[in-house]
Design a protein around this motif. Structure first.
Motif, PDB file in Angstrom:
ATOM      1  N   ILE A  61     -39.347 -57.858  23.047  1.00 34.68           N
ATOM      2  CA  ILE A  61     -39.260 -57.988  24.504  1.00 34.68           C
ATOM      3  C   ILE A  61     -39.121 -59.461  24.880  1.00 34.68           C
ATOM      4  O   ILE A  61     -38.255 -59.829  25.689  1.00 34.68           O
ATOM      5  CB  ILE A  61     -40.473 -57.346  25.193  1.00 34.68           C
ATOM      6  N   ARG A  62     -39.948 -60.324  24.280  1.00 33.17           N
ATOM      7  CA  ARG A  62     -39.857 -61.763  24.574  1.00 33.17           C
ATOM      8  C   ARG A  62     -38.487 -62.318  24.194  1.00 33.17           C
ATOM      9  O   ARG A  62     -37.901 -63.126  24.932  1.00 33.17           O
ATOM     10  CB  ARG A  62     -40.966 -62.524  23.855  1.00 33.17           C
ATOM     11  N   ALA A  63     -37.955 -61.900  23.052  1.00 31.89           N
ATOM     12  CA  ALA A  63     -36.638 -62.383  22.618  1.00 31.89           C
ATOM     13  C   ALA A  63     -35.555 -61.944  23.602  1.00 31.89           C
ATOM     14  O   ALA A  63     -34.644 -62.720  23.926  1.00 31.89           O
ATOM     15  CB  ALA A  63     -36.324 -61.865  21.219  1.00 31.89           C
ATOM     16  N   HIS A  64     -35.654 -60.728  24.090  1.00 31.16           N
ATOM     17  CA  HIS A  64     -34.672 -60.242  25.065  1.00 31.16           C
ATOM     18  C   HIS A  64     -34.751 -61.054  26.357  1.00 31.16           C
ATOM     19  O   HIS A  64     -33.729 -61.451  26.923  1.00 31.16           O
ATOM     20  CB  HIS A  64     -34.885 -58.757  25.356  1.00 31.16           C
ATOM     21  N   VAL A  65     -35.952 -61.310  26.838  1.00 32.54           N
ATOM     22  CA  VAL A  65     -36.130 -62.092  28.064  1.00 32.54           C
ATOM     23  C   VAL A  65     -35.571 -63.501  27.887  1.00 32.54           C
ATOM     24  O   VAL A  65     -34.867 -64.015  28.756  1.00 32.54           O
ATOM     25  CB  VAL A  65     -37.616 -62.125  28.491  1.00 32.54           C
TER      26      VAL A  65
END
Length: 76
Positions: A61-65
């Protein structure tokens, strides 16, 4: 607590990844052993087997954001 009725498959509203295509999306509906997912940035909806979908990890999720933020900043 979420309702995971099919062996750990994500519930409606959760972010998930379709492990057959590696596409990430949000679970929008579940119909038996089929999960309907929508892309995270809007767009098409696709079907996946509930046994082929897993929740996104916090790291994913952090990588996508980060990637989305980076793309948005580059287009300014």
């Amino acid at each position: 607590m979420t309702d995971r009725t099919h062996e750990g498959a994500p519930a409606v509203g959760e972010l998930a990844v379709d492990t057959t295509t590696d596409h990430k999306g949000k679970v929008v509906r579940r119909i038996g052993s089929v999960v309907l997912m929508a892309t995270l940035v809007g767009g098409r909806v696709w079907r996946a087997g509930a046994d082929q979908v897993r929740p996104l990890t916090p790291v994913e999720i952090r990588a996508h954001v980060r990637a989305t933020t980076h793309r948005a900043r580059r287009t300014r």
